[in-house]
Design an enzyme around this catalytic site. Structure first.
Site, PDB file in Angstrom:
ATOM      1  N   HIS A 176       0.821  -1.210   0.000  1.00 13.82           N
ATOM      2  CA  HIS A 176       0.000   0.000   0.000  1.00 13.82           C
ATOM      3  C   HIS A 176       0.857   1.264   0.000  1.00 13.82           C
ATOM      4  O   HIS A 176       1.919   1.324   0.613  1.00 13.82           O
ATOM      5  CB  HIS A 176      -1.041  -0.001   1.120  1.00 13.82           C
ATOM      6  CG  HIS A 176      -0.524   0.082   2.529  1.00 13.82           C
ATOM      7  ND1 HIS A 176      -0.324   1.274   3.162  1.00 13.82           N
ATOM      8  CD2 HIS A 176      -0.205  -0.876   3.425  1.00 13.82           C
ATOM      9  CE1 HIS A 176       0.088   1.042   4.406  1.00 13.82           C
ATOM     10  NE2 HIS A 176       0.178  -0.259   4.587  1.00 13.82           N
ATOM     11  N   HIS A 190       3.267   2.900  13.440  1.00 14.98           N
ATOM     12  CA  HIS A 190       2.107   3.770  13.705  1.00 14.98           C
ATOM     13  C   HIS A 190       2.405   4.883  14.713  1.00 14.98           C
ATOM     14  O   HIS A 190       1.530   5.345  15.435  1.00 14.98           O
ATOM     15  CB  HIS A 190       0.860   2.963  14.095  1.00 14.98           C
ATOM     16  CG  HIS A 190       0.221   2.333  12.889  1.00 14.98           C
ATOM     17  ND1 HIS A 190      -1.139   2.266  12.704  1.00 14.98           N
ATOM     18  CD2 HIS A 190       0.759   1.752  11.795  1.00 14.98           C
ATOM     19  CE1 HIS A 190      -1.388   1.666  11.543  1.00 14.98           C
ATOM     20  NE2 HIS A 190      -0.248   1.340  10.989  1.00 14.98           N
ATOM     21  N   GLU A 212      -5.064   1.652   2.436  1.00 13.94           N
ATOM     22  CA  GLU A 212      -5.012   0.452   3.291  1.00 13.94           C
ATOM     23  C   GLU A 212      -5.306   0.810   4.737  1.00 13.94           C
ATOM     24  O   GLU A 212      -5.986   0.087   5.448  1.00 13.94           O
ATOM     25  CB  GLU A 212      -3.625  -0.206   3.190  1.00 13.94           C
ATOM     26  CG  GLU A 212      -3.533  -1.574   3.863  1.00 13.94           C
ATOM     27  CD  GLU A 212      -3.189  -1.550   5.356  1.00 13.94           C
ATOM     28  OE1 GLU A 212      -3.356  -2.582   6.017  1.00 13.94           O
ATOM     29  OE2 GLU A 212      -2.765  -0.498   5.870  1.00 13.94           O
ATOM     30  N   GLU A 213      -4.758   1.947   5.156  1.00 17.02           N
ATOM     31  CA  GLU A 213      -4.806   2.299   6.586  1.00 17.02           C
ATOM     32  C   GLU A 213      -6.217   2.610   7.086  1.00 17.02           C
ATOM     33  O   GLU A 213      -6.435   2.744   8.278  1.00 17.02           O
ATOM     34  CB  GLU A 213      -3.880   3.503   6.861  1.00 17.02           C
ATOM     35  CG  GLU A 213      -2.405   3.226   6.596  1.00 17.02           C
ATOM     36  CD  GLU A 213      -1.769   2.235   7.568  1.00 17.02           C
ATOM     37  OE1 GLU A 213      -2.469   1.752   8.486  1.00 17.02           O
ATOM     38  OE2 GLU A 213      -0.575   1.944   7.397  1.00 17.02           O
TER      39      GLU A 213
HETATM   40 ZN   LIG Z   1       0.707  -1.180   6.426  1.00 13.79          ZN
END
Ligand SMILES: [Zn+2]
Length: 358
Positions: free
Chosen positions: A67, A331, A219-220
């Protein structure tokens, strides 16, 4: 040489800004890298960058997905004094945010504002907070972004309005020969690996299987681009390339860290979005063992998901697996990874493409 190319590509992609739904800048960089290595490349209606490298039609069609988007925020409000309120796009740990520098991208909404705008997420000075307040995590909706202006009009003149995306800004750095840090490694690391696999296929004039690519958007926020991209590309088997959680740091018991830095790319058995197909898992392990490619098995902690979670449920079903590079601080504003884990991931994926015949 390979490592120099990987480093250069990763640095460029890491420092480019492409929050979920606003992936144009990194997508353009990827297109530039791959356009001469594939037979067909196009951007689909949602913003996935899809590509096909033709091979022998008797072999299965292999999808490689990574992604392009990174976690970020969107401006929800600009107040009279020019301070911004933001909402998250993707899963941030709010503890890591106050005091961070952000990069705002008016260009993503209006082309007439080509320059990025920088800002700072305000942190209340400790002199003014009580001991009790300092223990509290500030929710994202209560955070303020200071862009240095004094009014809403001034912010607007710079293109900073509701709906504009932003993310935390950090430059790419090499901590040691093998240890790298930067923003958006999740998942520009995966994108870099796919570009390197393509370079290697081209160098070897390898046309064994048809390999299709999705440099996927969003994607996130729920693997949205992976779903539509896989539908279009009609693969027989798929691998998602990711950056995954490592917590191999002091104070965390070994059984709690899903992966460890420096022990090679991780093969997923199961996460919240998918039980990896056993044939894909065995094929990857076989490639690793035969080629003496360092690899590890990710502890099957049933949290998190990847693009493979959507891909495997496309059309009549696609046997799928995930190969990921372990990352500390995932993250948060910056990640920490090992270059050698990336190189081994390229070897593993290349080996899989060469040998998958099921
Ligand atoms: Zn990822």
């Amino acid at each position: 040489m390979t490592t120099n190319k990987i480093l250069k590509t990763l640095e460029e992609l890491s420092e480019s800004i492409g929050v979920s739904g606003f992936e144009t800048p990194p997508r353009k960089l990827i297109l530039k890298e791959i356009k001469n290595l594939v037979d067909k490349v196009w951007v689909d209606p949602l913003g996935n960058l899809l590509a096909v490298r033709e091979g022998d039609a008797k072999h299965p069609r292999i999808l490689l997905d990574a992604h392009v988007d990174e976690i970020g925020f969107i401006i929800t409000h600009v107040d009279k004094r020019g301070f911004l309120r933001i909402a998250p796009l993707g899963g941030w740990d709010p503890r890591t945010l106050p005091g961070q520098r952000v990069i705002i991208q008016p260009h993503a909404v209006k082309e007439k504002y080509p320059s990025p705008v920088f800002g700072v997420i305000t942190a209340m000075p400790p002199h003014l907070t009580s001991a009790e307040q300092r223990k509290k995590v500030i929710p994202i909706e209560e955070l303020l972004v200071d862009i240095g202006v004094t009014s809403r009009d001034e912010a607007e003149e710079m293109g900073v309005v509701m709906g504009v995306p932003l993310t935390v800004w950090q430059s790419f750095k090499r901590l040691t020969d093998d240890t790298l840090t930067g923003k958006a490694f999740d998942d520009r690391v995966g994108c870099t690996i796919l570009i390197e696999v393509l370079r290697r296929l081209e160098e070897a004039k390898n046309r064994v299987a048809t390999v299709v690519f999705n440099f996927a958007m969003a994607e996130e926020v729920g693997a949205r681009g992976a779903r539509t991209g896989a539908f279009t590309l009609e693969p027989d088997v798929a691998l998602a390339l990711e950056c995954t959680t490592a917590a191999d740091i002091p104070g965390v018991p070994e059984y709690k860290s899903p992966t460890r830095l420096g022990e090679g790319p991780a093969i997923t058995l199961a996460d919240r979005s998918m039980i990896a197909h056993p044939d894909v898992v065995s094929a990857l392990k076989r490639v690793g063992e035969k080629g003496k490619i360092r690899h590890q098995i990710k502890k099957p902690i049933i949290t998190g998901g990847t693009d493979a979670g959507q891909i495997h449920m496309t059309r009549g079903g696609v046997p799928s697996g995930v190969v990921s590079v372990p990352s500390r601080n995932i993250h948060s504003a910056v990640s920490v990874i090992r270059l050698s884990d990336m190189v081994a991931a390229v070897d593993l994926v290349y080996g899989f493409v060469q040998t998958w015949k099921e």
